[in-house]
Design a protein around this motif. Structure first.
Motif, short mmCIF file in Angstrom:
data_model
loop_
_atom_site.label_atom_id
_atom_site.label_comp_id
_atom_site.label_asym_id
_atom_site.label_seq_id
_atom_site.Cartn_x
_atom_site.Cartn_y
_atom_site.Cartn_z
N LYS A 1 13.82 -2.85 -9.51
CA LYS A 1 13.08 -1.67 -9.19
C LYS A 1 11.88 -1.51 -8.28
O LYS A 1 11.09 -2.60 -8.45
N LEU A 2 11.74 -0.66 -7.42
CA LEU A 2 10.71 -0.71 -6.72
C LEU A 2 9.91 0.58 -6.90
O LEU A 2 10.60 1.75 -6.89
N ILE A 3 8.76 0.53 -6.85
CA ILE A 3 7.73 1.87 -6.92
C ILE A 3 7.48 1.92 -5.34
O ILE A 3 6.73 1.26 -4.66
N PRO A 4 7.56 3.37 -4.92
CA PRO A 4 7.40 3.63 -3.56
C PRO A 4 5.90 3.69 -3.21
O PRO A 4 5.00 4.08 -3.99
N ILE A 5 5.62 3.27 -1.93
CA ILE A 5 4.25 3.33 -1.51
C ILE A 5 3.63 4.96 -1.22
O ILE A 5 4.40 5.58 -0.38
N GLY A 6 2.66 5.24 -1.94
CA GLY A 6 2.40 6.73 -1.77
C GLY A 6 3.22 7.55 -2.59
O GLY A 6 3.96 8.32 -2.04
N ASP B 1 2.17 12.93 -3.40
CA ASP B 1 1.74 13.72 -2.20
C ASP B 1 0.16 13.99 -2.26
O ASP B 1 -0.23 14.16 -1.04
N ALA B 2 -0.39 13.90 -3.46
CA ALA B 2 -1.92 13.76 -3.44
C ALA B 2 -2.48 12.44 -2.99
O ALA B 2 -3.72 12.44 -2.59
N GLY C 1 11.03 9.77 -2.85
CA GLY C 1 11.76 8.40 -2.98
C GLY C 1 11.91 7.75 -1.45
O GLY C 1 12.84 8.36 -0.80
N GLY C 2 11.52 6.60 -1.51
CA GLY C 2 11.90 5.76 -0.17
C GLY C 2 10.96 4.63 -0.14
O GLY C 2 10.28 4.53 -1.27
N LEU C 3 10.94 3.55 0.62
CA LEU C 3 10.17 2.69 0.57
C LEU C 3 8.72 3.20 0.50
O LEU C 3 7.90 2.72 -0.20
N PHE C 4 8.44 4.23 1.41
CA PHE C 4 7.06 5.13 1.45
C PHE C 4 7.40 6.60 0.53
O PHE C 4 8.56 7.18 1.34
N GLY C 5 6.95 6.62 -0.41
CA GLY C 5 7.22 8.07 -1.06
C GLY C 5 6.83 9.25 -0.14
O GLY C 5 7.67 9.93 0.30
N CYS C 6 5.42 9.14 0.33
CA CYS C 6 5.10 10.09 1.30
C CYS C 6 3.76 9.65 2.13
O CYS C 6 3.02 8.84 1.77
N GLU D 1 4.49 13.70 7.03
CA GLU D 1 3.67 14.52 7.54
C GLU D 1 2.84 14.09 8.44
O GLU D 1 1.76 13.23 8.48
N GLY D 2 3.28 14.41 9.73
CA GLY D 2 2.37 13.79 10.98
C GLY D 2 2.63 12.29 11.19
O GLY D 2 3.72 11.64 10.52
N GLY D 3 2.14 11.69 11.99
CA GLY D 3 2.47 10.12 12.32
C GLY D 3 3.52 10.03 12.97
O GLY D 3 4.10 10.84 13.67
N ILE D 4 3.73 8.36 12.89
CA ILE D 4 5.29 7.97 13.73
C ILE D 4 5.76 7.07 13.15
O ILE D 4 5.37 6.25 12.40
#
Length: 307
Positions: free
Chosen positions: A174-179, A182-183, A209-214, A243-246
């Motif tokens: 199991k992996l815990i998403p980074i971020g 959303d806070a 859910g994802g490698l990065f959550g938010c 949200e934003g970024g690239i």
């Protein structure tokens, strides 16, 4: 009762922003709206394509189930073996001769001689930019410590410039998403260094859910992922919410059980930029197991008998 929403797209579930030079080869099953490339587009999409095997969706589309934005120089390949239902955007299906005439960037991004188009190998890389200090990750332990730092709200990690220096194989763990909240989104730079993070599982009820959550105003580049996501409302191989970024020069091989917004790369993109990315895999709608009702029937009959 609140109406259930399930938007699925091969690359992105929903986007209101800018997408260019991307492709998706993802099988979709179910959902309120499913599109081989995107569920709903309110932004701009250029020079992109998909190959889809969408089925059983209420609104099924080869490229975009709903489009209220701009789409130029795009196409899809209908790869269904049984075409019982016509795609809502059947006019966007192109043959090989039509594809040849699309004015794409064959000097720096796409191979001219391939149909469908694929990226040139030496073009699938982007510089991450300069940073005063880099955190380097070369192990699962290092990745977990970094994710934990972001999720605890440590600004040193939340705004960090991070570089992956080795391939990471989670071997089904199991992996815990980074971020994951959303806070506390990730707001830094993550350069995959053309490495991959593979064989991870994200399971259990969560919002992102994802490698990065938010992600918020983050930069994710030169990374490929391969994993499985279940139980998240916003799901994407790289990010559940952006949200934003690239995100650029990233790839995702993913299997997703969709609940609300799901995309092979990003679940929901709000004001972010996606350039030179791809997604492959499978996305299917989350369903409650119907066979559990069989166990409830005898109980209901007993209650009725008892009055």
């Amino acid at each position: 009762m609140k109406k259930k929403i399930c938007l699925m797209g091969g690359l992105v579930g929903l986007s209101n922003s800018y997408i260019k030079d991307c492709y998706a080869m993802v099988k979709l099953s179910g959902g309120q709206s499913s599109g081989g490339f995107i569920g709903c587009n309110y932004g701009e999409i250029y020079n992109s394509w998909c190959q889809t095997d969408s089925k059983r969706g209420k609104i099924m589309a080869g490229f975009a189930a709903k489009n209220e934005g701009i789409m130029e120089h795009i196409f899809y390949i209908d790869d269904r073996k049984k075409k019982k239902k016509e795609f809502a955007d059947s006019e966007l299906a192109l043959d090989s001769e039509s594809i040849q005439n699309l004015p794409w960037d064959y000097e720096r991004t796409w191979n001219r001689d391939e149909v469908p188009r694929r990226f040139k190998e030496d073009a699938f890389h982007i510089e991450s930019g300069a940073a005063d200090e880099w955190i380097e990750i070369d192990s699962i332990e290092g990745f977990t410590a970094f994710a934990d730092g972001v999720n605890r709200g440590n600004r040193q990690y939340q705004y960090a410039a991070c570089r992956l220096t080795a391939d990471l194989d989670f071997q089904g763990k199991k992996l815990i998403p980074i971020g994951e909240d959303d806070a506390l989104p990730f707001k830094g730079i993550f350069d995959g260094g053309n490495h991959s993070i593979t064989n991870f599982k994200i399971k259990g009820k969560r919002k992102y859910g994802g490698l990065f959550g938010c992600l918020k105003d983050a930069k994710i580049v030169n990374l490929t992922v391969d994993g499985m996501i279940q139980g998240a409302e916003y799901s994407g191989g790289i990010a559940g919410m952006m949200e934003g970024g690239i995100i650029s020069c990233c790839g995702s091989a993913i299997r997703i059980e969709a609940k609300k917004y799901a995309g092979g790369l990003v679940g929901k993109n709000r004001d972010g930029i996606l350039i030179k990315n791809y997604a492959v895999g499978l996305i299917h709608e989350h369903k409650r197991p119907w066979f559990l009702l069989l166990f409830l029937i005898p109980l209901l009959l007993l209650l009725l008998k008892l009055g």
